[in-house]
Design an enzyme around this catalytic site. Structure first.
Site, PDB file in Angstrom:
ATOM      1  N   GLN A 182       0.828  -1.212   0.000  1.00  0.00           N
ATOM      2  CA  GLN A 182       0.000   0.000   0.000  1.00  0.00           C
ATOM      3  C   GLN A 182       0.864   1.266   0.000  1.00  0.00           C
ATOM      4  O   GLN A 182       0.681   2.147  -0.826  1.00  0.00           O
ATOM      5  CB  GLN A 182      -0.923   0.009   1.225  1.00  0.00           C
ATOM      6  CG  GLN A 182      -1.886   1.187   1.237  1.00  0.00           C
ATOM      7  CD  GLN A 182      -2.485   1.461   2.608  1.00  0.00           C
ATOM      8  OE1 GLN A 182      -2.015   0.958   3.624  1.00  0.00           O
ATOM      9  NE2 GLN A 182      -3.533   2.260   2.634  1.00  0.00           N
ATOM     10  N   TYR A 223       2.301  -8.261  15.669  1.00  0.00           N
ATOM     11  CA  TYR A 223       2.740  -7.126  14.852  1.00  0.00           C
ATOM     12  C   TYR A 223       3.357  -6.042  15.741  1.00  0.00           C
ATOM     13  O   TYR A 223       4.456  -5.541  15.472  1.00  0.00           O
ATOM     14  CB  TYR A 223       1.530  -6.592  14.078  1.00  0.00           C
ATOM     15  CG  TYR A 223       1.792  -5.389  13.221  1.00  0.00           C
ATOM     16  CD1 TYR A 223       2.657  -5.449  12.142  1.00  0.00           C
ATOM     17  CD2 TYR A 223       1.141  -4.178  13.475  1.00  0.00           C
ATOM     18  CE1 TYR A 223       2.867  -4.339  11.342  1.00  0.00           C
ATOM     19  CE2 TYR A 223       1.346  -3.070  12.678  1.00  0.00           C
ATOM     20  CZ  TYR A 223       2.214  -3.158  11.610  1.00  0.00           C
ATOM     21  OH  TYR A 223       2.419  -2.059  10.817  1.00  0.00           O
ATOM     22  N   LYS A 269       7.184  -4.501  16.110  1.00  0.00           N
ATOM     23  CA  LYS A 269       7.468  -3.074  15.904  1.00  0.00           C
ATOM     24  C   LYS A 269       8.230  -2.483  17.097  1.00  0.00           C
ATOM     25  O   LYS A 269       9.148  -1.688  16.913  1.00  0.00           O
ATOM     26  CB  LYS A 269       6.176  -2.304  15.619  1.00  0.00           C
ATOM     27  CG  LYS A 269       5.570  -2.610  14.255  1.00  0.00           C
ATOM     28  CD  LYS A 269       6.495  -2.214  13.101  1.00  0.00           C
ATOM     29  CE  LYS A 269       5.897  -2.488  11.740  1.00  0.00           C
ATOM     30  NZ  LYS A 269       6.841  -2.213  10.632  1.00  0.00           N
ATOM     31  N   ILE A 317      -3.197   4.113   7.379  1.00  0.00           N
ATOM     32  CA  ILE A 317      -2.980   4.921   6.170  1.00  0.00           C
ATOM     33  C   ILE A 317      -4.116   4.677   5.171  1.00  0.00           C
ATOM     34  O   ILE A 317      -4.452   3.539   4.853  1.00  0.00           O
ATOM     35  CB  ILE A 317      -1.619   4.578   5.512  1.00  0.00           C
ATOM     36  CG1 ILE A 317      -0.458   4.736   6.515  1.00  0.00           C
ATOM     37  CG2 ILE A 317      -1.397   5.434   4.263  1.00  0.00           C
ATOM     38  CD1 ILE A 317      -0.190   6.134   7.009  1.00  0.00           C
TER      39      ILE A 317
HETATM   40  N1  SER Z   1      -2.394  -0.169   9.407  1.00  0.00           N
HETATM   41  C1  SER Z   1      -1.718  -1.075  10.287  1.00  0.00           C
HETATM   42  C2  SER Z   1      -2.586  -2.221  10.647  1.00  0.00           C
HETATM   43  O1  SER Z   1      -3.783  -2.038  10.695  1.00  0.00           O
HETATM   44  C3  SER Z   1      -1.283  -0.369  11.542  1.00  0.00           C
HETATM   45  O2  SER Z   1       0.068  -0.066  11.469  1.00  0.00           O
HETATM   46  O3  SER Z   1      -2.098  -3.266  10.903  1.00  0.00           O
END
Ligand code: SER
Length: 323
Positions: free
Chosen positions: A18, A149, A153, A179
């Site tokens: 993306q 996730y 990070k 985003i």
């Molecule tokens: N857009 C990402 C997610 O929803 C967040 O960093 O995993």
């Protein structure tokens, strides 16, 4: 540091994703198509990306493959965007660790070994967790995420800062919010609803949302996301106190507020709510974020708000879907 010539041979991983697909074109416009090597994994690139400069297939968990590309194209700067996002991360936690962290270690090691000028690596608001203050989440706060996730990070931020302090490598990054973009669909994230909703609105005038109506999350429109990324990379390294962990936000809204904004342009639009496992992920993240460190250290200021983003998204998607 900071001269354009030093950054002129770029490798961008995650270039079919993306953010990567739009960042690739922005970097090529700036540095020339041949100077930006776009790397994807399995997904085929769009013609625009494939035809505007070099494209390679790269598995970021394979250090030897990264080394080959770096040497072949004499790369001196890496934007390392390849990653698995939050929702898929909960389905495949082990793979997420491998891709997100082994991939990052490989990139940092290659950058150290081949003395790169700069590395960009995106962190995320997913570094925060249920114990973090939810409103105006500060730059320095509790980082105890409950998703794999988020775990990758937080670990990645620490690793990047380690490479800055220990090896003097110029590594930079931001904690992206959700985003929203009109070109490439996001994949496997929790904030994906805020893009899907536009496609469904234009196709069917209705959308079933996988988050609850009142779940407020921080978001940003793609033009701001690209601008922020390039601004941070242009900043004077000596002026930065933070490196890979800048809080960043555009504006915050709930599904209900986004639907109301879409309805201003499309009165017949309807939304229903069927929350699934992603609701719990969303609830572990902030509602609003304090990004004053980014504003102070490199002059960050978003250009879009909810209403200008919705207007632009509908216009861009109507054009694309009409083609
Ligand atoms: N857009 C990402 C997610 O929803 C967040 O960093 O995993």
């Amino acid at each position: 540091m900071g001269a354009k010539s030093e950054k002129s041979r770029i490798l961008l991983t995650g270039a079919v994703g993306q953010i990567g697909s739009e960042l690739a074109m922005a970097l090529r416009a700036r540095y020339g198509g041949q100077n930006v090597v776009a790397a994807g994994h399995k997904t085929e690139p769009e013609a625009e990306l494939r035809d505007s400069g070099p494209f390679v297939y790269l598995d970021v968990t394979r250090r030897d493959m990264i080394r080959e590309v770096i040497d072949e194209y004499r790369i001196n700067t890496i934007y390392h965007l390849a990653a698995i996002l939050s929702a898929v991360g909960e389905e495949k936690p082990q793979l997420t660790w491998q891709v997100n962290l082994d991939g990052l270690v490989n990139v940092l090691e290659m950058a150290r070994e081949r003395e790169m000028s700069q590395v960009f690596w995106p962190s995320s608001m997913a570094v925060f967790g249920p114990d973090t203050p939810k409103h105006d989440t500060p730059q320095e706060t509790i980082l105890r995420p409950t998703t794999m996730y988020g775990v990758t990070k937080v670990s990645g931020e620490l690793l990047c800062d380690y490479y800055v302090d220990r090896f003097g490598l110029d590594v930079r990054g931001v904690r992206y919010p959700g985003i929203i973009s009109s070109q490439t669909l996001p994949g496997g994230g929790t904030t994906d609803y805020a893009v899907e909703i536009f496609y469904e609105a234009l196709k069917n005038q209705r959308y079933t949302c996988f988050l609850e109506r009142d779940t407020v999350l921080p978001m940003m429109y793609m033009p701001d996301c690209i601008r922020a990324t390039l601004m941070l990379m242009d900043a004077d390294f000596e002026q930065l106190e933070h490196h890979a962990d800048f809080n960043l936000t555009g504006f915050s809204f709930s599904p209900e507020e986004l639907a109301a904004e879409i309805r201003k342009h499309m009165p017949a639009f309807e939304i229903e709510y069927e929350p699934d496992y992603r609701q719990q992920i969303a609830e572990s993240w902030p509602c609003t974020i304090d990004d004053s460190a980014a504003r102070e250290e490199w002059g960050w200021k978003p250009a879009y708000d909810l209403s200008t983003m919705v207007e632009d998204m509908l216009e861009k998607l109507e054009q694309r879907m009409g083609d």
